[in-house]
Design an enzyme around this catalytic site. Structure first.
Site, PDB file in Angstrom:
ATOM      1  N   ASP A  25      34.905  70.153  42.189  1.00 19.34           N
ATOM      2  CA  ASP A  25      33.300  70.074  41.763  1.00 19.34           C
ATOM      3  C   ASP A  25      32.699  70.523  43.152  1.00 19.34           C
ATOM      4  OD1 ASP A  25      32.997  67.573  43.630  1.00 19.34           O
ATOM      5  OD2 ASP A  25      34.334  66.975  42.089  1.00 19.34           O
ATOM      6  N   GLU A  39      42.748  73.446  45.249  1.00 18.53           N
ATOM      7  CA  GLU A  39      42.493  72.865  43.860  1.00 18.53           C
ATOM      8  C   GLU A  39      43.431  73.409  43.128  1.00 18.53           C
ATOM      9  OE1 GLU A  39      40.348  70.522  42.263  1.00 18.53           O
ATOM     10  OE2 GLU A  39      41.458  71.466  40.606  1.00 18.53           O
ATOM     11  N   ASP A  92      40.951  64.418  47.327  1.00 17.94           N
ATOM     12  CA  ASP A  92      39.983  64.069  46.392  1.00 17.94           C
ATOM     13  C   ASP A  92      40.392  64.308  45.164  1.00 17.94           C
ATOM     14  OD1 ASP A  92      37.490  63.640  45.076  1.00 17.94           O
ATOM     15  OD2 ASP A  92      36.749  65.370  45.872  1.00 17.94           O
ATOM     16  N   THR A 145      42.179  63.171  41.066  1.00 19.64           N
ATOM     17  CA  THR A 145      42.140  62.426  39.864  1.00 19.64           C
ATOM     18  C   THR A 145      43.030  61.107  40.147  1.00 19.64           C
ATOM     19  OG1 THR A 145      43.912  63.718  38.875  1.00 19.64           O
ATOM     20  CG2 THR A 145      41.356  64.151  38.210  1.00 19.64           C
ATOM     21  N   ASP A 146      42.992  60.239  38.794  1.00 18.42           N
ATOM     22  CA  ASP A 146      43.930  59.386  39.167  1.00 18.42           C
ATOM     23  C   ASP A 146      45.353  59.532  38.887  1.00 18.42           C
ATOM     24  OD1 ASP A 146      41.919  56.818  39.142  1.00 18.42           O
ATOM     25  OD2 ASP A 146      41.129  58.157  37.673  1.00 18.42           O
TER      26      ASP A 146
HETATM   27  N1  AG3 Z   1      37.952  61.897  41.688  1.00 15.99           N
HETATM   28  C1  AG3 Z   1      38.114  60.464  41.563  1.00 15.99           C
HETATM   29  C2  AG3 Z   1      37.599  59.955  40.083  1.00 15.99           C
HETATM   30  C3  AG3 Z   1      38.238  58.516  40.267  1.00 15.99           C
HETATM   31  C4  AG3 Z   1      37.996  57.806  39.000  1.00 15.99           C
HETATM   32  N2  AG3 Z   1      38.864  56.594  38.926  1.00 15.99           N
HETATM   33  C5  AG3 Z   1      38.460  55.580  38.600  1.00 15.99           C
HETATM   34  N3  AG3 Z   1      37.312  55.535  38.061  1.00 15.99           N
HETATM   35  N4  AG3 Z   1      39.123  54.650  38.608  1.00 15.99           N
HETATM   36  C6  AG3 Z   1      36.481  62.226  41.800  1.00 15.99           C
HETATM   37  C7  AG3 Z   1      36.524  63.690  41.893  1.00 15.99           C
HETATM   38  C8  AG3 Z   1      35.109  63.770  42.699  1.00 15.99           C
HETATM   39  N5  AG3 Z   1      34.899  65.052  43.680  1.00 15.99           N
END
Ligand code: AG3
Length: 284
Positions: A87, A107, A157, A159-160
């Site tokens: 993003d 990315e 940065d 995702t899970d």
């Molecule tokens: N990425 C992290 C999202 C984490 C959501 N996890 C959770 N709620 N446990 C964010 C990307 C922002 N640049």
């Protein structure tokens, strides 16, 4: 789904939902299911594979804490590597530091970058056009395995640890990141919400501890990451970097002339004071 509710599918036992004012974009990219929709409380929301990633309303909490804390703690970061972060919110925060000469952002999903630039432009706010940005569309795991570049700060940065992001929580990946750091470098990563992402943190810290002299956690309460404090992993070879006196952090922050909405030097120092629950995980 306009007029309906978006229900997050991250946790098996609890879910949060957001009213959908309008679906802005919905697509299956090469890597994941992507939806951008509008919500009256949080603005535009990006979800990947059913999980909220960022919102125009609260992105500043997460991005400021995950970028400014390691960069200011390091003190003279010139080369920064972001893994993920499609993003562009993290990229934008890293570029606010005048001493940073280059930010390499790796990315995996080009569509996330393109769609966020188009539909969530306030998050990157021009960062992709900055001459100091080096955007690489590639698998972050492979990148750190193969590159001979070295970085002062590495920010994961992601995702899970489910789906395409899972490889970014493996011992191999952490070892490659360590190899890519300059001496005195700092590694940070998104590490979930301890209340709900059980197991994620103990696993992360145990893997990092094999590689770094100093492994710790810090946190921030991100409203749309449901469940309380979100924690970030912190790893370096120098314990002093997370114990800087607040006066020194303030001096660096003022010299940097950065505008923030969440980060303050006092909060920076305090964010390393983690709850007993997290200390227990760290001490395991
Ligand atoms: N990425 C992290 C999202 C984490 C959501 N996890 C959770 N709620 N446990 C964010 C990307 C922002 N640049």
């Amino acid at each position: 789904m306009t007029g309906e509710w978006f229900t997050e599918t991250l946790h098996p036992a609890v879910a949060q939902r957001f009213r959908v004012e309008k679906v802005v974009y919905r697509d299956k990219t090469e890597h994941q299911d992507l939806v951008i929709f509008e919500n009256a409380a949080f603005g535009r929301i990006l979800a990947l594979d059913g999980v909220i990633q960022t919102t125009t309303g609260d992105e500043f909490v997460y991005h400021e804490m995950l970028a400014h804390v390691p960069i200011l703690a390091h003190g003279r970061a010139r080369q920064v590597l972001i893994i993920g972060g499609g993003d562009g919110g993290m990229l934008r925060r890293c570029l606010m530091h005048a001493g940073v000469e280059k930010v390499t952002m790796v990315e995996i999903d080009r569509s996330v970058v393109d769609l966020c630039r188009e539909y969530l432009p306030s998050i990157s706010d021009g960062a992709f056009d900055d001459p100091r940005t080096d955007l690489v569309i590639a698998d972050g795991c492979r990148f750190v395995k193969e590159t001979d570049q070295r970085y002062d700060v590495i920010i994961v940065d992601s995702t899970d640890p489910i789906g395409p992001g899972a490889v970014l929580f493996t011992p191999e990946f952490y070892a490659d990141c360590k190899r890519c750091l300059t001496p005195g470098g700092v590694f940070v990563n998104q590490n979930g919400v301890p209340f709900l992402d059980e197991g994620e943190q103990p696993r992360t810290y145990a893997k990092l501890r094999v590689l770094f002299r100093d492994v710790w956690a810090y946190g921030a309460p991100v409203p749309t990451y449901y469940g309380g404090l979100m924690t970030f992993g912190w790893a370096s070879d120098d314990p002093a970097l997370r114990a800087l006196p607040v006066e020194e952090i303030r001096r660096r922050f003022e010299a940097a002339r950065i505008e923030t909405r969440w980060y303050t030097p006092e909060l920076h120092a305090a964010s390393f004071a983690v709850p007993r629950l997290v200390l227990d995980i760290l001490e395991r």
